[in-house]
Motif scaffolding. Structure first.
Motif, short mmCIF file in Angstrom:
data_model
loop_
_atom_site.label_atom_id
_atom_site.label_comp_id
_atom_site.label_asym_id
_atom_site.label_seq_id
_atom_site.Cartn_x
_atom_site.Cartn_y
_atom_site.Cartn_z
N ASP A 319 70.34 36.34 10.09
CA ASP A 319 71.56 36.67 9.36
C ASP A 319 72.59 37.38 10.23
OD1 ASP A 319 70.47 35.57 7.11
OD2 ASP A 319 69.77 37.47 6.27
N HIS A 320 72.12 38.14 11.26
CA HIS A 320 73.08 38.89 12.06
C HIS A 320 73.98 37.98 12.89
CE1 HIS A 320 69.79 38.13 14.88
NE2 HIS A 320 70.65 38.35 15.87
N TRP A 321 73.65 36.71 12.93
CA TRP A 321 74.51 35.76 13.63
C TRP A 321 75.65 35.27 12.75
CZ3 TRP A 321 74.53 33.58 18.57
CH2 TRP A 321 73.55 34.08 19.43
N ASN A 322 75.68 35.69 11.49
CA ASN A 322 76.77 35.29 10.58
C ASN A 322 76.95 33.77 10.58
OD1 ASN A 322 77.39 37.91 9.76
ND2 ASN A 322 78.89 38.20 11.38
N SER A 323 75.89 33.05 10.30
CA SER A 323 75.93 31.60 10.32
C SER A 323 76.61 31.08 9.06
CB SER A 323 74.50 31.06 10.41
OG SER A 323 74.49 29.66 10.35
N VAL A 324 77.61 30.20 9.25
CA VAL A 324 78.28 29.56 8.12
C VAL A 324 78.36 28.06 8.38
CG1 VAL A 324 79.64 31.62 7.59
CG2 VAL A 324 80.61 29.89 9.09
N ARG A 325 78.46 27.30 7.29
CA ARG A 325 78.46 25.85 7.39
C ARG A 325 79.73 25.27 6.81
NH1 ARG A 325 73.39 27.61 6.20
NH2 ARG A 325 71.70 26.90 7.58
N GLY A 326 80.08 24.11 7.33
CA GLY A 326 81.27 23.45 6.81
C GLY A 326 81.34 22.02 7.30
N THR A 327 82.55 21.45 7.17
CA THR A 327 82.80 20.08 7.59
C THR A 327 83.99 20.07 8.55
OG1 THR A 327 82.06 19.28 5.43
CG2 THR A 327 83.32 17.75 6.79
N VAL A 328 83.89 19.27 9.60
CA VAL A 328 84.99 19.19 10.56
C VAL A 328 86.19 18.51 9.88
CG1 VAL A 328 85.76 18.29 12.78
CG2 VAL A 328 83.40 19.07 12.50
N ALA A 329 87.26 19.27 9.70
CA ALA A 329 88.47 18.74 9.07
C ALA A 329 89.41 18.12 10.10
CB ALA A 329 89.19 19.85 8.32
N GLU A 330 89.36 18.62 11.33
CA GLU A 330 90.27 18.12 12.37
C GLU A 330 89.67 18.45 13.72
OE1 GLU A 330 94.33 19.97 13.86
OE2 GLU A 330 94.67 18.82 12.01
N MET A 331 89.81 17.54 14.67
CA MET A 331 89.47 17.82 16.07
C MET A 331 90.55 17.21 16.94
SD MET A 331 85.99 17.30 18.31
CE MET A 331 86.15 15.54 18.67
N LEU A 332 91.20 18.05 17.71
CA LEU A 332 92.28 17.62 18.59
C LEU A 332 91.86 17.90 20.03
CD1 LEU A 332 95.19 16.57 18.85
CD2 LEU A 332 95.96 18.94 18.68
N VAL A 333 91.76 16.84 20.82
CA VAL A 333 91.36 16.97 22.22
C VAL A 333 92.61 17.15 23.08
CG1 VAL A 333 90.25 15.85 24.17
CG2 VAL A 333 89.27 15.63 21.88
N LEU A 334 92.68 18.28 23.76
CA LEU A 334 93.78 18.58 24.66
C LEU A 334 93.20 18.77 26.06
CD1 LEU A 334 95.67 21.17 22.41
CD2 LEU A 334 96.27 18.77 22.76
N GLY A 335 93.10 17.65 26.78
CA GLY A 335 92.50 17.72 28.11
C GLY A 335 91.05 18.15 28.04
N GLY A 336 90.75 19.24 28.68
CA GLY A 336 89.38 19.72 28.73
C GLY A 336 88.96 20.57 27.55
N THR A 337 89.83 20.74 26.55
CA THR A 337 89.53 21.59 25.41
C THR A 337 89.63 20.81 24.11
OG1 THR A 337 90.41 23.53 26.56
CG2 THR A 337 90.19 23.70 24.18
N ALA A 338 88.67 21.03 23.22
CA ALA A 338 88.70 20.44 21.88
C ALA A 338 89.03 21.54 20.89
CB ALA A 338 87.36 19.79 21.55
N GLU A 339 90.17 21.39 20.19
CA GLU A 339 90.57 22.32 19.14
C GLU A 339 90.00 21.82 17.83
OE1 GLU A 339 92.33 25.01 19.75
OE2 GLU A 339 93.12 24.65 21.76
N ILE A 340 89.17 22.65 17.18
CA ILE A 340 88.42 22.22 16.00
C ILE A 340 88.81 23.05 14.79
CG2 ILE A 340 86.10 21.94 15.03
CD1 ILE A 340 85.10 21.75 17.98
N LEU A 341 89.00 22.38 13.67
CA LEU A 341 89.30 23.03 12.39
C LEU A 341 88.18 22.68 11.43
CD1 LEU A 341 91.64 24.79 11.28
CD2 LEU A 341 92.60 22.70 10.29
N VAL A 342 87.54 23.71 10.90
CA VAL A 342 86.38 23.54 10.02
C VAL A 342 86.76 23.92 8.59
CG1 VAL A 342 84.00 24.23 9.56
CG2 VAL A 342 84.82 24.06 11.92
#
Length: 395
Positions: A319-342
């Motif tokens: 529990d101390h890891w504060n684990s939460v679950r969801g669904t990927v709403a958006e993923m935008l790849v900008l070169g070497g980085t993936a911007e993710i919205l959950v």
């Protein structure tokens, strides 16, 4: 180079008690118009203070007040024990009697004069025989030696900025004011000049006030920063403190914190210095926030860099890891980085939904199988969960 600090002992005016490095420069300003101001700030010797905030928040007006180019309705400005402005006692030194070096946003160089002549124009206090020598010293200080004979039109934006800086330093100022000094240069030149400014700060040991719209610039260059909005100073502190522990949601938005949520404090862990927070039915651990007792409705944030992606189908580590679950709403790849919205949906007894933003290296997102519409599990690092007073709700 202590010679850059002018003492102005001949100025006959009231003295403040400000003489230590911590409060070498103190500023208090109040006015209703033309731009409202309600500002308090200080800057120590050798410190770089960044003023950040949206357009119209009063940043340039503050610099103009310090330089004596604008007089606030009410105010107090003192530097190195000398009062420059005290409206309550009728003190208002003109610009030429304030030891200020000012680099305006568009540099304001004389187009018909060479770079050297622009700098020598500010050296009128020196004997004529010393001006050329001092100008050469200043050109060396700002890394512009060899270009003294060129007119501004023959110089790049970065070179013009260096001339303006040399001219500001030619006054042997007690304070250096920089108004968006890198706004007119390209990104490569900008990064180079930011490094040069950091090096220069160590050499001249002056209080430097930098106006910038660039939060990354403020974070990388400043010892401290002040967040301004509509002429008010909302929070001052180290960049790390302001970015990770904003005073409230208003400041958090102004420093571009994305993950702002509402929750309820439900208590404190008995076996650790952790505040327990209810959000979307989850119980999260957060950094201890003793000011908020159980039952408090609060705003809270977690920086995107403190959201940790789990591998698919791997259970959380407690529990101390504060684990939460969801669904990927958006993923935008900008070169070497993936911007993710959950899209994080509430647990069984909660129907609410919030959007959580974070980023990972693109290769990590690919390796973990992150894709729009797929389930995802992340952890929110407890030490970085910051609890704030609740936003005032409109009736």
């Amino acid at each position: 180079m202590t010679g850059l600090v002018s003492r102005t002992n001949d100025v006959e005016c009231a003295l403040s008690s400000v003489s230590d490095d911590t409060h070498y420069l103190r500023v208090r300003l109040r006015q209703e118009r033309p731009i409202p101001l309600d500002v308090e700030l200080d800057c120590g010797r050798g410190e770089l203070l960044a003023l950040v905030g949206p357009s119209g928040s009063g940043k340039t007006t503050i610099l103009r007040c310090i330089a004596g180019l604008h007089r606030a309705e009410q105010g107090f400005i003192a530097c190195d024990g000398t009062t420059w402005l005290d409206t309550g006692h009728g003190i208002n030194l003109p610009p030429q009697r304030r030891s200020v070096g000012f680099v305006p946003q568009h540099y304001a160089l004389f187009p018909h004069l060479t770079a050297e002549a622009n700098v020598r124009f500010a050296l009128g206090r020196l004997p004529r025989s010393r001006r050329a020598v001092r100008a050469n010293e200043l050109f060396a200080l700002v890394n512009l030696s060899g270009l003294e004979g060129r007119n501004p039109a023959e110089l790049s934006g970065g070179q013009q900025q260096r001339v303006a800086l040399a001219r500001a330093l030619a006054r042997d100022p007690a304070v250096l004011l920089l108004d968006e000094p890198f706004s007119a240069v390209d990104q490569v030149t900008r990064r180079k000049m930011q490094r040069e400014l950091a090096q220069l700060r160590e050499r001249i040991r002056l209080p430097i006030i930098l106006v910038t719209h660039d939060l990354d610039e403020a974070v990388s260059l400043a010892n401290r920063m002040v967040v301004l909005h509509r002429g008010r100073s909302l929070q001052a502190g180290s960049p790390a403190e302001v970015m990770s522990r904003p005073r409230d949601a208003e400041v958090a938005r102004l420093v571009d914190q994305q993950n702002l949520f509402q929750g309820e404090v439900i208590g404190r862990r008995s076996d650790s210095d952790r505040t327990l927070l209810r959000w979307l039915g989850y119980t999260l651990e957060a950094r201890l926030a003793p000011a908020f007792p159980a039952g408090s409705q609060v705003d809270w944030l977690v920086p995107p860099c403190s959201v940790v992606l789990h591998r698919q189908h791997r259970s959380s580590r407690g529990d101390h890891w504060n684990s939460v679950r969801g669904t990927v709403a958006e993923m935008l790849v900008l070169g070497g980085t993936a911007e993710i919205l959950v899209r994080v949906k509430g647990t069984v007894n909660c129907d609410a939904v919030d959007l959580l933003a974070f980023s990972v290296p693109t290769r990590t997102a690919m390796r973990y199988g992150v894709a729009v519409g797929k389930p995802i599990t992340v952890s929110l690092l407890a030490d970085d969960l910051h609890i704030m007073p609740p936003t005032t709700r409109q009736a």
